[in-house]
Design an enzyme around this catalytic site. Sequence first.
Site, PDB file in Angstrom:
ATOM      1  N   ASP A   8      24.478  84.783 -48.229  1.00 62.72           N
ATOM      2  CA  ASP A   8      24.964  85.345 -49.494  1.00 62.72           C
ATOM      3  C   ASP A   8      24.160  84.682 -50.614  1.00 62.72           C
ATOM      4  O   ASP A   8      23.162  83.984 -50.349  1.00 62.72           O
ATOM      5  CB  ASP A   8      26.485  85.162 -49.641  1.00 62.72           C
ATOM      6  CG  ASP A   8      26.884  83.712 -49.903  1.00 62.72           C
ATOM      7  OD1 ASP A   8      26.020  82.802 -49.797  1.00 62.72           O
ATOM      8  OD2 ASP A   8      28.062  83.478 -50.215  1.00 62.72           O
ATOM      9  N   HIS A   9      24.602  84.863 -51.874  1.00 59.12           N
ATOM     10  CA  HIS A   9      23.871  84.274 -53.002  1.00 59.12           C
ATOM     11  C   HIS A   9      23.851  82.748 -52.916  1.00 59.12           C
ATOM     12  O   HIS A   9      22.902  82.118 -53.367  1.00 59.12           O
ATOM     13  CB  HIS A   9      24.485  84.742 -54.326  1.00 59.12           C
ATOM     14  CG  HIS A   9      25.957  84.460 -54.422  1.00 59.12           C
ATOM     15  ND1 HIS A   9      26.884  85.163 -53.685  1.00 59.12           N
ATOM     16  CD2 HIS A   9      26.664  83.546 -55.132  1.00 59.12           C
ATOM     17  CE1 HIS A   9      28.102  84.691 -53.958  1.00 59.12           C
ATOM     18  NE2 HIS A   9      27.977  83.715 -54.829  1.00 59.12           N
ATOM     19  N   CYS A  65      25.682  80.278 -46.340  1.00 60.45           N
ATOM     20  CA  CYS A  65      26.347  80.559 -47.619  1.00 60.45           C
ATOM     21  C   CYS A  65      26.349  79.253 -48.408  1.00 60.45           C
ATOM     22  O   CYS A  65      25.506  78.391 -48.159  1.00 60.45           O
ATOM     23  CB  CYS A  65      27.735  81.161 -47.405  1.00 60.45           C
ATOM     24  SG  CYS A  65      28.920  80.135 -46.528  1.00 60.45           S
ATOM     25  N   GLY A  66      27.261  79.100 -49.366  1.00 63.62           N
ATOM     26  CA  GLY A  66      27.261  77.882 -50.169  1.00 63.62           C
ATOM     27  C   GLY A  66      27.598  76.657 -49.325  1.00 63.62           C
ATOM     28  O   GLY A  66      26.894  75.657 -49.330  1.00 63.62           O
ATOM     29  N   THR A  67      28.705  76.768 -48.587  1.00 64.48           N
ATOM     30  CA  THR A  67      29.150  75.651 -47.741  1.00 64.48           C
ATOM     31  C   THR A  67      28.897  75.898 -46.251  1.00 64.48           C
ATOM     32  O   THR A  67      28.930  74.954 -45.458  1.00 64.48           O
ATOM     33  CB  THR A  67      30.665  75.442 -47.896  1.00 64.48           C
ATOM     34  OG1 THR A  67      31.324  76.664 -47.516  1.00 64.48           O
ATOM     35  CG2 THR A  67      31.042  75.077 -49.323  1.00 64.48           C
ATOM     36  N   GLY A  68      28.743  77.152 -45.873  1.00 60.35           N
ATOM     37  CA  GLY A  68      28.664  77.517 -44.450  1.00 60.35           C
ATOM     38  C   GLY A  68      30.036  77.814 -43.871  1.00 60.35           C
ATOM     39  O   GLY A  68      30.152  78.380 -42.775  1.00 60.35           O
ATOM     40  N   GLY A  70      32.721  79.754 -45.099  1.00 64.07           N
ATOM     41  CA  GLY A  70      33.149  81.161 -45.114  1.00 64.07           C
ATOM     42  C   GLY A  70      32.443  81.969 -44.040  1.00 64.07           C
ATOM     43  O   GLY A  70      33.084  82.740 -43.298  1.00 64.07           O
ATOM     44  N   HIS A  98      27.265  71.863 -25.446  1.00 63.30           N
ATOM     45  CA  HIS A  98      28.650  71.915 -24.965  1.00 63.30           C
ATOM     46  C   HIS A  98      29.362  73.244 -25.245  1.00 63.30           C
ATOM     47  O   HIS A  98      30.234  73.634 -24.482  1.00 63.30           O
ATOM     48  CB  HIS A  98      29.468  70.779 -25.588  1.00 63.30           C
ATOM     49  CG  HIS A  98      29.139  69.442 -24.998  1.00 63.30           C
ATOM     50  ND1 HIS A  98      29.894  68.313 -25.210  1.00 63.30           N
ATOM     51  CD2 HIS A  98      28.117  69.048 -24.173  1.00 63.30           C
ATOM     52  CE1 HIS A  98      29.370  67.287 -24.549  1.00 63.30           C
ATOM     53  NE2 HIS A  98      28.277  67.706 -23.928  1.00 63.30           N
ATOM     54  N   ASN A  99      29.058  73.894 -26.368  1.00 65.43           N
ATOM     55  CA  ASN A  99      29.807  75.101 -26.747  1.00 65.43           C
ATOM     56  C   ASN A  99      29.034  76.390 -26.509  1.00 65.43           C
ATOM     57  O   ASN A  99      29.584  77.472 -26.704  1.00 65.43           O
ATOM     58  CB  ASN A  99      30.211  75.057 -28.242  1.00 65.43           C
ATOM     59  CG  ASN A  99      30.783  73.746 -28.684  1.00 65.43           C
ATOM     60  OD1 ASN A  99      30.332  73.141 -29.653  1.00 65.43           O
ATOM     61  ND2 ASN A  99      31.793  73.259 -27.975  1.00 65.43           N
ATOM     62  N   ARG A 109      24.544  74.621 -50.367  1.00 68.01           N
ATOM     63  CA  ARG A 109      24.987  73.778 -51.479  1.00 68.01           C
ATOM     64  C   ARG A 109      25.341  72.371 -51.006  1.00 68.01           C
ATOM     65  O   ARG A 109      25.648  71.502 -51.822  1.00 68.01           O
ATOM     66  CB  ARG A 109      26.198  74.416 -52.178  1.00 68.01           C
ATOM     67  CG  ARG A 109      25.827  75.687 -52.933  1.00 68.01           C
ATOM     68  CD  ARG A 109      27.038  76.349 -53.560  1.00 68.01           C
ATOM     69  NE  ARG A 109      26.642  77.593 -54.217  1.00 68.01           N
ATOM     70  CZ  ARG A 109      27.471  78.579 -54.473  1.00 68.01           C
ATOM     71  NH1 ARG A 109      28.746  78.489 -54.159  1.00 68.01           N
ATOM     72  NH2 ARG A 109      27.034  79.687 -55.069  1.00 68.01           N
ATOM     73  N   ARG A 132      30.726  71.705 -16.314  1.00 66.08           N
ATOM     74  CA  ARG A 132      32.126  71.694 -16.781  1.00 66.08           C
ATOM     75  C   ARG A 132      32.268  72.404 -18.130  1.00 66.08           C
ATOM     76  O   ARG A 132      33.332  72.945 -18.444  1.00 66.08           O
ATOM     77  CB  ARG A 132      32.672  70.264 -16.850  1.00 66.08           C
ATOM     78  CG  ARG A 132      32.019  69.386 -17.899  1.00 66.08           C
ATOM     79  CD  ARG A 132      32.533  67.947 -17.819  1.00 66.08           C
ATOM     80  NE  ARG A 132      32.025  67.113 -18.891  1.00 66.08           N
ATOM     81  CZ  ARG A 132      30.804  66.567 -18.915  1.00 66.08           C
ATOM     82  NH1 ARG A 132      29.962  66.787 -17.921  1.00 66.08           N
ATOM     83  NH2 ARG A 132      30.426  65.799 -19.935  1.00 66.08           N
ATOM     84  N   HIS A 133      31.175  72.418 -18.906  1.00 67.59           N
ATOM     85  CA  HIS A 133      31.242  73.069 -20.217  1.00 67.59           C
ATOM     86  C   HIS A 133      31.319  74.595 -20.083  1.00 67.59           C
ATOM     87  O   HIS A 133      31.875  75.266 -20.944  1.00 67.59           O
ATOM     88  CB  HIS A 133      30.041  72.659 -21.071  1.00 67.59           C
ATOM     89  CG  HIS A 133      29.986  71.182 -21.263  1.00 67.59           C
ATOM     90  ND1 HIS A 133      30.920  70.497 -22.013  1.00 67.59           N
ATOM     91  CD2 HIS A 133      29.142  70.239 -20.755  1.00 67.59           C
ATOM     92  CE1 HIS A 133      30.650  69.209 -21.970  1.00 67.59           C
ATOM     93  NE2 HIS A 133      29.582  69.022 -21.212  1.00 67.59           N
ATOM     94  N   ARG A 136      34.871  75.580 -19.865  1.00 64.49           N
ATOM     95  CA  ARG A 136      35.531  75.505 -21.181  1.00 64.49           C
ATOM     96  C   ARG A 136      35.125  76.686 -22.058  1.00 64.49           C
ATOM     97  O   ARG A 136      35.951  77.252 -22.782  1.00 64.49           O
ATOM     98  CB  ARG A 136      35.190  74.172 -21.857  1.00 64.49           C
ATOM     99  CG  ARG A 136      35.776  73.004 -21.082  1.00 64.49           C
ATOM    100  CD  ARG A 136      35.155  71.671 -21.437  1.00 64.49           C
ATOM    101  NE  ARG A 136      35.645  70.640 -20.531  1.00 64.49           N
ATOM    102  CZ  ARG A 136      35.144  69.412 -20.450  1.00 64.49           C
ATOM    103  NH1 ARG A 136      34.146  69.052 -21.243  1.00 64.49           N
ATOM    104  NH2 ARG A 136      35.639  68.546 -19.600  1.00 64.49           N
TER     105      ARG A 136
HETATM  106  C1  RB5 Z   1      30.186  81.777 -52.950  1.00 58.33           C
HETATM  107  O1  RB5 Z   1      30.443  81.308 -54.219  1.00 58.33           O
HETATM  108  C2  RB5 Z   1      30.776  80.823 -51.923  1.00 58.33           C
HETATM  109  O2  RB5 Z   1      32.144  80.957 -51.895  1.00 58.33           O
HETATM  110  C3  RB5 Z   1      30.182  81.126 -50.556  1.00 58.33           C
HETATM  111  O3  RB5 Z   1      28.803  81.001 -50.614  1.00 58.33           O
HETATM  112  C4  RB5 Z   1      30.624  80.218 -49.421  1.00 58.33           C
HETATM  113  O4  RB5 Z   1      30.441  78.882 -49.751  1.00 58.33           O
HETATM  114  C5  RB5 Z   1      31.958  80.463 -48.871  1.00 58.33           C
HETATM  115  O5  RB5 Z   1      32.425  79.800 -47.940  1.00 58.33           O
END
Ligand code: RB5
Length: 145
Positions: A8-9, A65-68, A70, A98-99, A109, A132-133, A136
């Site tokens: 995303d942005h 995304c910003g945090t990964g 979402g 493992h996964n 971000r 074993r993985h 799971r």
């Molecule tokens: C967008 O502002 C932000 O919410 C998105 O990039 C992401 O971090 C969501 O988890």
Amino acid sequence: MKLAFGCDHGGFPAKNELIEFLIEKGYEVIDCGTFSDESCDYPDYAEKVCKLVTEKECEKGILICGTGIGMSIVANKISGIRCAHVTDEFSAEMTRRHNDTNVIALGARITSTENIIKLVDIFLNTPFDGGRHAIRVEKINSFDK
Ligand code: RB5
């Protein structure tokens, strides 16, 4: 290996450098967007990438995304997807071993582009341990609809 990429942005600033790196390494990348830093909805891009993975058009998916967070929430709601939200090298390796994750989610971000590239590289080059993985992972898959 054919890869699906989506952001995303919030993830857009890391996009070009990462895709350039992947192409240089010989991967084929399907770019699902976004294509500008204009505000958009990350679930739309996560869905596109995961669809390419579940339809076996691509072997693995990369979401930023910003945090990964979402992106990873959306991806893990999709049947057939095992997505890891990764911020460190140890997790990038272990989630493959493992996964047997098929999608990685990163945050532009919270993680520098340089480190995003490092984490994706580890993710793409680490095989599943099996054994074993595998039992799971089968249990995880049993939750799929
Ligand atoms: C967008 O502002 C932000 O919410 C998105 O990039 C992401 O971090 C969501 O988890």
